[in-house]
Design a protein around this motif. Structure first.
Motif, short mmCIF file in Angstrom:
data_model
loop_
_atom_site.label_atom_id
_atom_site.label_comp_id
_atom_site.label_asym_id
_atom_site.label_seq_id
_atom_site.Cartn_x
_atom_site.Cartn_y
_atom_site.Cartn_z
N GLU A 1 0.55 -1.24 0.28
CA GLU A 1 0.04 0.11 0.14
C GLU A 1 0.93 1.26 -0.15
N ILE A 2 2.12 1.08 0.69
CA ILE A 2 2.53 2.22 1.38
C ILE A 2 3.53 2.90 -0.55
N VAL A 3 3.92 1.67 -0.72
CA VAL A 3 5.07 1.74 -2.33
C VAL A 3 3.56 2.18 -3.26
N THR A 4 2.71 1.88 -3.18
CA THR A 4 1.38 1.84 -4.73
C THR A 4 1.63 3.07 -4.81
N ASP A 5 1.49 3.72 -2.89
CA ASP A 5 0.86 5.58 -3.02
C ASP A 5 2.14 5.88 -3.20
N VAL A 6 3.10 5.98 -2.85
CA VAL A 6 4.45 6.60 -3.26
C VAL A 6 4.72 6.69 -4.78
N ILE A 7 4.98 5.39 -5.63
CA ILE A 7 4.78 5.91 -6.58
C ILE A 7 3.71 7.00 -7.89
N GLU A 8 2.10 6.26 -6.97
CA GLU A 8 1.35 7.36 -7.55
C GLU A 8 1.40 8.60 -7.83
N THR A 9 2.14 8.76 -5.96
CA THR A 9 1.84 10.60 -6.29
C THR A 9 2.97 11.12 -7.12
N LYS A 10 4.04 10.11 -6.77
CA LYS A 10 5.81 10.46 -7.96
C LYS A 10 4.73 11.25 -8.82
N ILE A 11 4.28 10.01 -10.04
CA ILE A 11 3.58 10.13 -11.09
C ILE A 11 2.39 10.96 -11.50
N GLN A 12 1.74 11.61 -10.97
CA GLN A 12 0.65 12.15 -10.50
C GLN A 12 0.75 13.37 -10.48
N GLU A 13 1.70 13.89 -10.07
CA GLU A 13 2.76 14.98 -9.34
C GLU A 13 3.56 15.38 -10.64
N GLY A 14 4.31 14.87 -12.15
CA GLY A 14 4.19 15.02 -13.46
C GLY A 14 6.33 14.86 -13.20
N GLN A 15 6.26 13.57 -11.49
CA GLN A 15 7.65 14.23 -11.63
C GLN A 15 8.62 13.37 -12.23
N ILE A 16 8.40 12.21 -12.82
CA ILE A 16 9.28 11.46 -13.72
C ILE A 16 8.53 11.19 -15.53
N ASP A 17 8.17 12.90 -15.83
CA ASP A 17 7.68 13.13 -17.04
C ASP A 17 8.74 12.81 -18.13
N ASN A 18 10.04 12.94 -17.45
CA ASN A 18 10.91 13.02 -18.89
C ASN A 18 11.69 12.10 -18.57
N VAL A 19 11.71 11.11 -17.96
CA VAL A 19 11.79 9.29 -18.17
C VAL A 19 11.00 8.38 -18.94
N ASP A 20 11.56 7.81 -20.17
CA ASP A 20 10.76 7.10 -21.00
C ASP A 20 10.45 5.66 -20.62
N LEU A 21 10.56 6.57 -18.95
CA LEU A 21 9.51 4.45 -18.15
C LEU A 21 7.96 4.54 -18.61
N THR A 22 8.34 2.90 -19.33
CA THR A 22 6.29 2.31 -19.41
C THR A 22 6.03 2.05 -18.53
N LEU A 23 4.53 1.74 -18.29
CA LEU A 23 3.49 1.56 -17.28
C LEU A 23 4.16 0.01 -17.01
N ARG A 24 4.82 -1.08 -17.84
CA ARG A 24 5.32 -2.14 -17.47
C ARG A 24 6.85 -1.79 -16.95
N GLU A 25 7.34 -1.19 -16.86
CA GLU A 25 8.56 -1.12 -16.04
C GLU A 25 8.33 -0.68 -14.64
N ILE A 26 7.34 0.80 -14.69
CA ILE A 26 6.91 1.08 -13.53
C ILE A 26 6.14 0.33 -12.99
N SER A 27 5.33 -1.12 -12.85
CA SER A 27 4.73 -2.24 -12.60
C SER A 27 6.67 -3.13 -11.96
#
Length: 419
Positions: free
Chosen positions: A350-376
């Motif tokens: 729960e904690i790990v998922t919340d942290v990663i989703e928060t970073k994505i929603q804040e646009g912190q990794i918008d400049n990086v070509d990480l795919t959804l599969r790689e994030i998973s």
């Protein structure tokens, strides 16, 4: 190659590449003068396989060897064939051995092995062409292999320093606890040092699973918080229980001190001449994240205070490696802050998922070509690593004592412990 692979050389990498090619042809010429049949290419093969992607390095070694063969052998067709065979052998064997080398001693023996195999290939080619094979020729080949191996290992540190190249061997040296900066962290900010080691472990394991340079990720994680050396007592991991210097400070001052550890880290990195790529981890590991706790605390007494005053200056992560360290850093901090409230894998997930989703929603990794599969994959890797780092300890309740339950489990029994 850059267009097809998406790998783009930086200015210093271009300088290193040109220097390496020129050195290779000079070595080829000298080797041919002394009867070494272009074995000077051996030194160049070590440098490019350690510094560039294997596919690019393969073509460089083969191309340089063949071009040098035509340039220096002239009209000697047999000489061109022998030199081309040597270049092909160095490229093939080097691509199989050198990319995994991360120790200087191992590099020496790996190069010696590559040179020996290539020498056998050239001798076999001489036999097939009906050329002379004498003890003197074999001795010259053996001496050439060991001489150019020594040259390659001896010059590598100079190239690393001059062109700021991060070879696997240099990354291992940077990651060793005896490095002056890491020794300072151990003595002056032990909590930060432990945090950095944990972040490095999380990020390294995940990097291996998504095919990112794990040695670079680990080294970057070890140095990402060195700015805390300037004021270690202002960071919670270095404070004694019950002590918090921020209780006596205004939230704006607290935010200023905490945010400044990024700038302080870059200054310390410059003082110790750390590589530019390591500085990227220091600058980007928080991106433009906001210190919400201090912002809300400040807003409670001053309504019109700007949010930007409580945000890191950035930049946001610009590479997969720095983005991975950002995520690992945030996850480790969140798990540590949760403390004993984390009871099992479900809480960690729960904690790990919340942290990663928060970073994505804040646009912190918008400049990086990480795919959804790689994030998973990264998320599952973090969860698995944390599950091993922090294990639960079940305690049998005393008979007759009320045991409060949480989802069918004892609430007071499992505790997070350092594994």
């Amino acid at each position: 190659y850059q267009r097809r692979s998406g790998y783009h050389l930086q200015k210093k990498e271009w300088g290193f590449l040109v220097t390496t090619l020129c050195a290779a042809w000079v070595f080829q010429y000298l080797s041919r003068i002394y009867g070494g049949d272009d074995f000077g290419t051996l030194a160049m093969s070590a440098w490019v396989f350690l510094c560039f992607p294997p596919a690019l390095a393969f073509h460089l070694v083969l191309g340089v060897g063949v071009i040098g063969a035509f340039a220096f052998a002239g009209t000697d067709l047999a000489g061109v064939i022998l030199s081309s065979v040597l270049a092909l052998a160095l490229a093939c064997v080097g691509s199989a051995i050198l990319p995994g080398v991360d120790r200087r001693r191992r590099l020496f023996w790996s190069l010696a092995a590559i040179g020996t195999v290539s020498a056998v290939a050239v001798i076999s080619c001489r036999w097939a062409l009906g050329l002379e094979i004498s003890l003197n020729i074999v001795a010259v080949y053996v001496l050439s292999v060991f001489f150019w191996t020594i040259v390659a290992v001896a010059l590598l540190p100079a190239w690393e320093s001059l062109f700021d190249i991060l070879t696997p061997t240099r990354l291992v040296d940077l990651s060793h606890p005896s490095h002056p900066v890491l020794k300072r962290l151990q003595l002056e900010a032990p909590g930060t040092y432990h945090h950095s080691i944990m972040v490095g472990t999380l990020a390294e394991v995940a990097a291996e699973k998504i095919n990112v340079r794990s040695l670079l990720v680990k080294a970057g994680a070890y140095y990402h918080d060195i700015g805390k050396l300037k004021r270690p007592q202002f960071f919670v991991e270095n404070q004694q229980p019950g002590e918090n210097v921020h209780d006596a400070l205004a939230p704006t001052m607290s935010a200023l001190v905490i945010i400044s550890h990024v700038r302080d880290g870059v200054e310390i990195a410059g003082k110790y001449k750390l590589p530019r790529r390591i500085c990227d981890f220091i600058q980007e590991h928080h991106g433009t994240t906001c210190l919400h706790y201090f912002f809300k605390k400040a807003r409670s007494s001053e309504k019109d205070i700007p949010m930007e005053q409580f945000c890191y200056p950035g930049p946001k992560p610009s590479s997969r490696e720095t983005a991975l360290v950002m995520l690992a850093d945030s996850v480790e901090a969140a798990i540590r802050s949760a403390g004993s409230t984390v009871l099992d894998t479900r809480d960690i997930r729960e904690i790990v998922t919340d942290v990663i989703e928060t970073k994505i929603q804040e646009g912190q990794i918008d400049n990086v070509d990480l795919t959804l599969r790689e994030i998973s994959i990264i998320r599952e890797s973090f969860i698995e690593s944390l599950r091993h780092m922090y294990h639960t300890r079940h305690v049998t309740p005393v008979e007759g004592q009320d045991a409060k339950t949480r989802d069918g489990r004892q609430a007071d029994a499992p505790q997070i412990r350092n594994g």
